[in-house]
Motif scaffolding. Sequence first.
Motif, short mmCIF file in Angstrom:
data_model
loop_
_atom_site.label_atom_id
_atom_site.label_comp_id
_atom_site.label_asym_id
_atom_site.label_seq_id
_atom_site.Cartn_x
_atom_site.Cartn_y
_atom_site.Cartn_z
N ASP A 543 0.86 -1.19 0.00
CA ASP A 543 0.00 0.00 0.00
C ASP A 543 0.89 1.24 0.00
O ASP A 543 1.19 1.80 1.05
CB ASP A 543 -0.91 -0.02 1.24
N PRO A 544 1.32 1.71 -1.16
CA PRO A 544 2.23 2.87 -1.21
C PRO A 544 1.64 4.15 -0.60
O PRO A 544 2.39 5.04 -0.20
CB PRO A 544 2.48 3.04 -2.71
N ALA A 545 0.31 4.25 -0.52
CA ALA A 545 -0.31 5.46 0.03
C ALA A 545 -0.40 5.43 1.55
O ALA A 545 -0.83 6.40 2.17
CB ALA A 545 -1.72 5.64 -0.55
N LEU A 546 0.03 4.32 2.19
CA LEU A 546 -0.10 4.19 3.64
C LEU A 546 0.60 5.32 4.41
O LEU A 546 0.03 5.85 5.37
CB LEU A 546 0.44 2.83 4.08
N PRO A 547 1.82 5.73 4.05
CA PRO A 547 2.47 6.82 4.81
C PRO A 547 1.64 8.10 4.85
O PRO A 547 1.60 8.78 5.88
CB PRO A 547 3.80 7.03 4.07
N HIS A 548 0.96 8.43 3.76
CA HIS A 548 0.17 9.65 3.74
C HIS A 548 -1.05 9.53 4.64
O HIS A 548 -1.43 10.48 5.34
CB HIS A 548 -0.25 9.96 2.30
N ARG A 549 -1.67 8.36 4.67
CA ARG A 549 -2.83 8.17 5.55
C ARG A 549 -2.40 8.20 7.02
O ARG A 549 -3.12 8.72 7.87
CB ARG A 549 -3.53 6.85 5.21
N ILE A 550 -1.23 7.63 7.31
CA ILE A 550 -0.72 7.69 8.69
C ILE A 550 -0.51 9.14 9.10
O ILE A 550 -0.91 9.56 10.19
CB ILE A 550 0.60 6.90 8.79
N ALA A 551 0.11 9.92 8.23
CA ALA A 551 0.43 11.32 8.56
C ALA A 551 -0.84 12.15 8.73
O ALA A 551 -0.84 13.13 9.50
CB ALA A 551 1.31 11.92 7.47
N ARG A 552 -1.92 11.81 8.03
CA ARG A 552 -3.17 12.56 8.15
C ARG A 552 -4.02 12.09 9.33
O ARG A 552 -5.13 12.58 9.53
CB ARG A 552 -3.98 12.43 6.85
N GLY A 553 -3.52 11.12 10.10
CA GLY A 553 -4.27 10.67 11.27
C GLY A 553 -5.36 9.68 10.97
O GLY A 553 -6.30 9.54 11.77
N GLU A 554 -5.25 8.94 9.85
CA GLU A 554 -6.31 8.03 9.47
C GLU A 554 -6.14 6.63 10.04
O GLU A 554 -6.92 5.73 9.74
CB GLU A 554 -6.40 7.97 7.94
N GLY A 555 -5.09 6.42 10.86
CA GLY A 555 -4.96 5.16 11.58
C GLY A 555 -5.63 5.27 12.93
O GLY A 555 -6.51 6.10 13.16
N TYR A 556 -5.23 4.42 13.87
CA TYR A 556 -5.76 4.48 15.22
C TYR A 556 -5.03 5.56 16.03
O TYR A 556 -3.85 5.86 15.79
CB TYR A 556 -5.62 3.14 15.92
N LEU A 557 -5.74 6.14 17.00
CA LEU A 557 -5.20 7.16 17.91
C LEU A 557 -4.64 8.34 17.12
O LEU A 557 -3.62 8.92 17.48
CB LEU A 557 -4.12 6.56 18.82
N GLY A 558 -5.33 8.71 16.06
CA GLY A 558 -4.89 9.84 15.25
C GLY A 558 -5.34 11.19 15.78
O GLY A 558 -4.94 12.23 15.24
N ASP A 559 -6.16 11.21 16.83
CA ASP A 559 -6.62 12.47 17.42
C ASP A 559 -6.04 12.60 18.82
O ASP A 559 -6.46 11.91 19.75
CB ASP A 559 -8.15 12.49 17.48
N PRO A 560 -5.03 13.48 19.02
CA PRO A 560 -4.40 13.61 20.34
C PRO A 560 -5.17 14.50 21.30
O PRO A 560 -4.59 15.29 22.04
CB PRO A 560 -3.03 14.21 19.99
N ALA A 561 -6.50 14.39 21.29
CA ALA A 561 -7.32 15.29 22.10
C ALA A 561 -7.07 15.12 23.59
O ALA A 561 -7.25 16.06 24.37
CB ALA A 561 -8.81 15.06 21.79
N ARG A 562 -6.67 13.93 24.04
CA ARG A 562 -6.46 13.72 25.48
C ARG A 562 -5.12 14.29 25.95
O ARG A 562 -4.81 14.25 27.14
CB ARG A 562 -6.56 12.22 25.79
N ASN A 563 -4.31 14.77 25.02
CA ASN A 563 -3.08 15.51 25.33
C ASN A 563 -2.13 14.72 26.23
O ASN A 563 -1.59 15.23 27.21
CB ASN A 563 -3.43 16.85 25.99
N ARG A 564 -1.92 13.47 25.90
CA ARG A 564 -0.97 12.65 26.63
C ARG A 564 -0.39 11.61 25.66
O ARG A 564 -0.92 11.41 24.57
CB ARG A 564 -1.64 11.95 27.82
N ARG A 565 0.68 10.99 26.07
CA ARG A 565 1.35 10.03 25.20
C ARG A 565 0.59 8.70 25.20
O ARG A 565 0.49 8.03 26.23
CB ARG A 565 2.79 9.82 25.66
N GLU A 566 0.07 8.35 24.03
CA GLU A 566 -0.71 7.12 23.90
C GLU A 566 -0.24 6.33 22.70
O GLU A 566 0.21 6.88 21.70
CB GLU A 566 -2.20 7.43 23.74
#
Length: 833
Positions: A543-566
Amino acid sequence: MTAPRRATALRLHRRLLPVWAPERGLRGWLSTNNNNDIGLLFLGVATAFFVIGGILAMLIRAQLASPRSAFMEPEVYNQIFTMHGTVMMFLFAIPFFEALSILILPGMLGTRDLAFPRLGAYGLWVYIFGGLAVIAAMVMGLSPDGGWFMYPPLSSAAFSPGIGADVWLLGITSIEVSAIAAACEVVVTVLRYRAAGMSLSRMPIFAWVMLVVAVMILTAFPPMILGSVLLEIERALDWPFYQVENSGDPLLWQHLFWLFGHPEVYIIFLPAAGMIATILPVMARTQLMGYGWVVAAVVSLAVLSFGLWVHHMFATGIPHLSLAFFSAASTLVAVPTAVMVFSWIGTLWQGRPVMRLPMLWIMGFFATFVIGGLTGVMLAIVPFDWQAHDTHFVVAHLHYVLIGGYVFPMVAAVYYYLPVMTGRTRFFRLGEIAFWITVPAFHLTFLAVHWAGLLGQRRRTWTYDPGEAWETINLVASVGAFAMAIGFALVILDVAINSAVALRGRRNPWNAGTLEWATVLPNPIYGFASIPIVGGRYPLAEDPALPHRIARGEGYLGDPARNRRETLIVATASGEPAQVAILPGNSRLPFLLAVVTSTSFLAPLVGAYALSAVALAGVVVVALVWAWGLGRKVDEGPLDAGHGLQLPSSWEVPDPPGWWGSLALLLADGVHFGALLFGYAFLWTIAPNWPPPSWIEPGLAGPALALAGIAGLLAGPRLTVRSIRRGRSAVTGLTLALLGAGTLAAAAASVWLTRPNPAGHAYDATLWLLAGHVALHTAIALIMLGFLSARVRAGYASPRRIGEARIVQLWADFTALTGAMALAAVWVPGAVA
């Protein structure tokens, strides 16, 4: 289309960076626990020790370049010889691959950090302090001169007075503590911290190798730690574990040392093999042939390595049946090694190799390691070993395996992963020049050393007489060694220059298929902007497009709203998302704990026993402060992990990361205890003047106390866990467990009172050590139970948050089980005599 994507990735980067960033300046280096920082610092320190070890090697070759050389006196030569082996084996070889693992493994596995970031930082600082103590002793002329193998009686107080041997024993033991800490976090990381969908069968081959190697460290290092502790106790207190006149036996040291020493050869080789299996397919522009066979070969080699230690002792007079068994086992290791080699050859055959610099070093490995393997098979044959055992042939074999089989692949790995570490591509081309100097010079050196050994030149001697037909051979070997040193110096210079001034490179410059190349280079401090979702062994190729999806937060825990290391914890076998791991932030506690740990080890060297006791108390205090800062007082419930998935946090599960880490640590502890029982049985069977003049009489009081204590330790923590899970008071269970630990400690103390003179006979010394094992673990259990009581009262436990109680239960079970076995070993012989 592209501009909004870059903006989204940039916004996510700006939100993650403050959460994961270290402090600025020196305070940042003392408090960081991120794998990028720890790995780079580890790598730099290990390289510095490699340089020191190389300088010592050049001093040795300068001495041996001519007969009757006046370059060094024998006392100085023995110190240099001892320290060269010590630095290369203990301060460079193992820490270097640990550093690469810390740096690379999270990216390979698709996670943001290792399982226990602070434990990694603690291991780094303990390693630095222990290594500096050993080097400082050498600079002050206080190094031991008994060889890096430290065989008694040469290393006993009678033949090695002063503190040189003590520095070695205590310094090396502290470094081994660092290795065990790293092994614990590697085991838990590989088993639980991976990308979503990365099952065990989809893991990168290097992750498999490091899982096996970490388990090997946990099972091979404890016998060496025990041997070092026994020798230091004998030197300090005159307890006769290795003294023949008081019923000890110096061969016990050799067994304990080589129970560690031979698996260590494979502990060093296997990470190099893992790097070859990672780099070779990329350079051949194909996939690894026989993935499953290579994994099976790695596991087989690890298992077989623990049945070979006696082939280092063929000349000690062991029975012929043992000679035959260990000779056969030693030749058998060629089978899994051959499986790996043929897998690599097949990979080259099916691919289209390109001779980039990492590939050149791998070719240098092939040309070298096969020779080292063949000479190893020769030494596994008993009649030949008897002839070559104490000659330079063994020295040459060792260096062919360790330099050709380990250093060459590690140089390939450094060049391969240089873009990950620095974000730069190579511009200056010193590396190719260094390769063509180093590899031929290596073969010139150690083929000559093989030849000198076959002609009878003895190893471990500071000079030789003229007219032995060794003069020209040794001169050639020394010239080749200095040329090789120039080559390695050029490698270090090339890496340093290209790290500092070379051009910035593109992402994934090698077109690799594994996840460590999915981020911008160098890797950001948080690793992945979101946790990847993978469906195969080579996610980037599939999946050559995987790095771009990772960078856009499309994997798991892509929203750091809880403001801690997860990061994500997955099911061990399937890789399905299971928990959200909450990682600790920056802290100077690991550095402080390393300071007090190292002080407790090293203060006795200068007679500061009071300072050592204070530092040991400091270890307990800092560890409790560290543990108290973890966890929460309220239940959070399931957390949003993305993609509509709700997962519990690692604080609200029965098997938190600390439970898995305790399993790994208790594996090492159990092997240490098993080695102690082995030593007891060995002395009982082999040592002179056994059985002792009298056995310990168990009576009724001691066994009754032991049984009551074991029952309390087994029942109390279970009752505590059940009470917390049902929302009830845990006072009864905790009280029962505390009474059980105290009672078992009293049973152990009764052994000391019954046999008050451990210095008189090895039997009494061993009983004191067995009782000491029980007393130490009951003390740990008491501390943990007291801590758990305070945590329950402070509100850190609930029906959801039972993980801490289950960790304490695990340690209590281990204490009860080993306590029963240790006290049975103490009392049963006297009861049946």
